[in-house]
Design a protein around this motif. Structure first.
Motif, PDB file in Angstrom:
ATOM      1  N   GLN A  12      69.728  16.214  13.696  1.00 34.63           N
ATOM      2  CA  GLN A  12      70.991  15.687  13.064  1.00 34.63           C
ATOM      3  C   GLN A  12      71.732  13.881  12.963  1.00 34.63           C
ATOM      4  O   GLN A  12      70.786  13.793  14.837  1.00 34.63           O
ATOM      5  CB  GLN A  12      72.324  16.261  13.198  1.00 34.63           C
ATOM      6  N   ALA A  13      71.988  13.093  12.389  1.00 34.93           N
ATOM      7  CA  ALA A  13      72.585  11.805  13.260  1.00 34.93           C
ATOM      8  C   ALA A  13      73.332  12.433  14.629  1.00 34.93           C
ATOM      9  O   ALA A  13      73.648  12.878  14.735  1.00 34.93           O
ATOM     10  CB  ALA A  13      72.974  11.786  12.392  1.00 34.93           C
ATOM     11  N   GLY A  14      72.852  10.808  15.639  1.00 34.57           N
ATOM     12  CA  GLY A  14      73.285  11.524  16.675  1.00 34.57           C
ATOM     13  C   GLY A  14      72.385  11.791  17.749  1.00 34.57           C
ATOM     14  O   GLY A  14      73.002  11.910  19.144  1.00 34.57           O
ATOM     15  N   GLY A  15      71.552  12.434  17.202  1.00 29.89           N
ATOM     16  CA  GLY A  15      71.210  13.920  18.433  1.00 29.89           C
ATOM     17  C   GLY A  15      69.833  13.370  18.768  1.00 29.89           C
ATOM     18  O   GLY A  15      69.857  11.736  18.714  1.00 29.89           O
ATOM     19  N   SER A  16      68.783  14.203  20.305  1.00 33.52           N
ATOM     20  CA  SER A  16      68.154  13.030  20.709  1.00 33.52           C
ATOM     21  C   SER A  16      66.406  14.178  19.778  1.00 33.52           C
ATOM     22  O   SER A  16      66.451  15.243  19.760  1.00 33.52           O
ATOM     23  CB  SER A  16      68.652  13.384  22.448  1.00 33.52           C
ATOM     24  N   LEU A  17      66.159  13.157  20.510  1.00 34.08           N
ATOM     25  CA  LEU A  17      63.892  14.257  20.096  1.00 34.08           C
ATOM     26  C   LEU A  17      63.251  13.480  21.634  1.00 34.08           C
ATOM     27  O   LEU A  17      63.085  12.275  21.493  1.00 34.08           O
ATOM     28  CB  LEU A  17      64.611  13.842  18.624  1.00 34.08           C
ATOM     29  N   THR A  18      62.525  14.396  21.932  1.00 32.86           N
ATOM     30  CA  THR A  18      61.426  13.911  22.727  1.00 32.86           C
ATOM     31  C   THR A  18      59.849  14.167  22.305  1.00 32.86           C
ATOM     32  O   THR A  18      59.858  14.626  21.427  1.00 32.86           O
ATOM     33  CB  THR A  18      61.606  14.341  24.416  1.00 32.86           C
ATOM     34  N   LEU A  19      58.943  12.965  22.160  1.00 37.79           N
ATOM     35  CA  LEU A  19      57.111  12.850  21.347  1.00 37.79           C
ATOM     36  C   LEU A  19      56.839  12.869  22.423  1.00 37.79           C
ATOM     37  O   LEU A  19      56.824  12.191  23.323  1.00 37.79           O
ATOM     38  CB  LEU A  19      57.526  11.781  20.030  1.00 37.79           C
ATOM     39  N   SER A  20      55.875  13.051  22.223  1.00 44.65           N
ATOM     40  CA  SER A  20      54.452  13.479  23.367  1.00 44.65           C
ATOM     41  C   SER A  20      53.670  13.096  22.927  1.00 44.65           C
ATOM     42  O   SER A  20      52.894  13.519  21.029  1.00 44.65           O
ATOM     43  CB  SER A  20      54.860  15.040  23.861  1.00 44.65           C
ATOM     44  N   LEU A  85      69.970   9.186  17.550  1.00 41.52           N
ATOM     45  CA  LEU A  85      68.707   8.704  16.598  1.00 41.52           C
ATOM     46  C   LEU A  85      69.642   8.637  15.510  1.00 41.52           C
ATOM     47  O   LEU A  85      70.862  10.197  14.920  1.00 41.52           O
ATOM     48  CB  LEU A  85      68.454  10.188  15.739  1.00 41.52           C
ATOM     49  N   LYS A  86      68.948   7.837  14.556  1.00 42.37           N
ATOM     50  CA  LYS A  86      70.075   7.433  13.092  1.00 42.37           C
ATOM     51  C   LYS A  86      69.219   7.956  12.011  1.00 42.37           C
ATOM     52  O   LYS A  86      67.881   8.354  12.015  1.00 42.37           O
ATOM     53  CB  LYS A  86      70.066   5.618  13.300  1.00 42.37           C
ATOM     54  N   PRO A  87      70.031   8.138  10.439  1.00 44.69           N
ATOM     55  CA  PRO A  87      68.851   8.186   9.329  1.00 44.69           C
ATOM     56  C   PRO A  87      67.362   6.970   9.834  1.00 44.69           C
ATOM     57  O   PRO A  87      66.385   8.034   8.796  1.00 44.69           O
ATOM     58  CB  PRO A  87      69.732   7.655   7.943  1.00 44.69           C
ATOM     59  N   GLU A  88      67.856   5.666   9.490  1.00 40.72           N
ATOM     60  CA  GLU A  88      67.000   4.862   9.358  1.00 40.72           C
ATOM     61  C   GLU A  88      65.760   4.895  10.638  1.00 40.72           C
ATOM     62  O   GLU A  88      64.823   4.752  10.683  1.00 40.72           O
ATOM     63  CB  GLU A  88      67.425   3.634   9.743  1.00 40.72           C
ATOM     64  N   ASP A  89      66.322   6.480  11.559  1.00 41.13           N
ATOM     65  CA  ASP A  89      64.772   6.135  12.228  1.00 41.13           C
ATOM     66  C   ASP A  89      64.298   7.447  11.930  1.00 41.13           C
ATOM     67  O   ASP A  89      62.714   8.168  12.502  1.00 41.13           O
ATOM     68  CB  ASP A  89      64.897   6.905  13.908  1.00 41.13           C
ATOM     69  N   THR A  90      64.330   7.644  10.416  1.00 44.31           N
ATOM     70  CA  THR A  90      63.291   9.092   9.959  1.00 44.31           C
ATOM     71  C   THR A  90      62.112   8.197   9.458  1.00 44.31           C
ATOM     72  O   THR A  90      61.630   7.133   9.222  1.00 44.31           O
ATOM     73  CB  THR A  90      63.539   9.233   8.766  1.00 44.31           C
ATOM     74  N   ALA A  91      61.108   8.398   9.681  1.00 42.39           N
ATOM     75  CA  ALA A  91      59.708   8.065   9.366  1.00 42.39           C
ATOM     76  C   ALA A  91      58.411   8.928  10.577  1.00 42.39           C
ATOM     77  O   ALA A  91      58.767  10.387  10.922  1.00 42.39           O
ATOM     78  CB  ALA A  91      59.134   6.743  10.792  1.00 42.39           C
ATOM     79  N   VAL A  92      57.291   8.521   9.924  1.00 39.42           N
ATOM     80  CA  VAL A  92      55.848   9.173  11.094  1.00 39.42           C
ATOM     81  C   VAL A  92      56.055   8.453  12.047  1.00 39.42           C
ATOM     82  O   VAL A  92      55.300   7.742  11.746  1.00 39.42           O
ATOM     83  CB  VAL A  92      55.129   9.388  10.073  1.00 39.42           C
ATOM     84  N   TYR A  93      55.902   9.208  12.848  1.00 40.15           N
ATOM     85  CA  TYR A  93      55.488   8.901  14.081  1.00 40.15           C
ATOM     86  C   TYR A  93      54.488   8.233  14.606  1.00 40.15           C
ATOM     87  O   TYR A  93      54.007   9.668  14.838  1.00 40.15           O
ATOM     88  CB  TYR A  93      56.906   8.478  15.391  1.00 40.15           C
ATOM     89  N   TYR A  94      53.306   7.074  15.662  1.00 37.21           N
ATOM     90  CA  TYR A  94      52.649   7.443  15.764  1.00 37.21           C
ATOM     91  C   TYR A  94      52.110   6.848  17.543  1.00 37.21           C
ATOM     92  O   TYR A  94      53.356   5.769  17.656  1.00 37.21           O
ATOM     93  CB  TYR A  94      51.724   6.155  15.136  1.00 37.21           C
ATOM     94  N   CYS A  95      50.699   7.556  17.901  1.00 40.14           N
ATOM     95  CA  CYS A  95      50.768   6.681  18.868  1.00 40.14           C
ATOM     96  C   CYS A  95      49.612   6.402  19.455  1.00 40.14           C
ATOM     97  O   CYS A  95      48.525   6.611  17.630  1.00 40.14           O
ATOM     98  CB  CYS A  95      51.079   8.087  20.196  1.00 40.14           C
ATOM     99  N   ALA A  96      49.570   5.328  19.930  1.00 43.50           N
ATOM    100  CA  ALA A  96      48.664   4.464  19.964  1.00 43.50           C
ATOM    101  C   ALA A  96      47.661   4.171  21.022  1.00 43.50           C
ATOM    102  O   ALA A  96      48.624   3.557  22.255  1.00 43.50           O
ATOM    103  CB  ALA A  96      48.868   3.166  19.118  1.00 43.50           C
ATOM    104  N   GLY A  97      46.403   3.808  21.739  1.00 45.36           N
ATOM    105  CA  GLY A  97      45.990   3.314  22.557  1.00 45.36           C
ATOM    106  C   GLY A  97      45.058   2.618  22.948  1.00 45.36           C
ATOM    107  O   GLY A  97      44.265   2.006  22.373  1.00 45.36           O
TER     108      GLY A  97
END
Length: 126
Positions: A12-20, A85-97
């Motif tokens: 939900q908006a305002g929430g948190s998430l950690t990607l690995s 988090l905001k609705p506009e953060d909705t996306a597929v997140y990619y890591c790169a190196g």
């Protein structure tokens, strides 16, 4: 070199998430790592990046102050902690190196990265 991203989900908006993102192969401790995202109908864009020395990081303006990138070289992993988090953060997140001779290098362009993960989807509901 393979990058495996995980941690996406519905929040939900305002929430948190950690990607690995876990790296296998290569010498992770000498890689600059980045996170990018691609929202539906939009081009992929830079989110954050981190060098391999001293923890120097770079952030895109839309996420600055809400997102923290970090790395754990013992685990060959890079993380993206996202708060408020905001609705506009909705996306597929990619890591790169990419290999970097300069430990302080924090590339922001997609074209400077050699390795990419498969992406993890983040959906932020309003």
């Amino acid at each position: 070199v393979q990058l495996q991203a995980s941690g996406g989900g519905l929040v939900q908006a305002g929430g948190s998430l950690t990607l690995s993102c876990v790296c296998s192969g290569g010498i992770f401790s000498r890689y600059t790592m980045g996170w990018f995202r691609q929202a539906p109908g939009k081009e992929r864009e830079f989110v954050a990046s981190i060098g391999w020395s001293g923890g120097r990081a770079s952030y895109a303006d839309p996420v600055k102050g809400r997102v923290t990138i970090s790395r754990d070289d013992a685990k060959n992993a890079v993380y993206l902690q996202m708060n408020s988090l905001k609705p506009e953060d909705t996306a597929v997140y990619y890591c790169a190196g990419r290999w970097s001779d300069d430990g302080f290098y924090t590339g922001r362009g997609q074209d400077v990265y050699d390795y990419w993960g498969q992406g993890t989807k983040v959906t932020v509901s309003s």
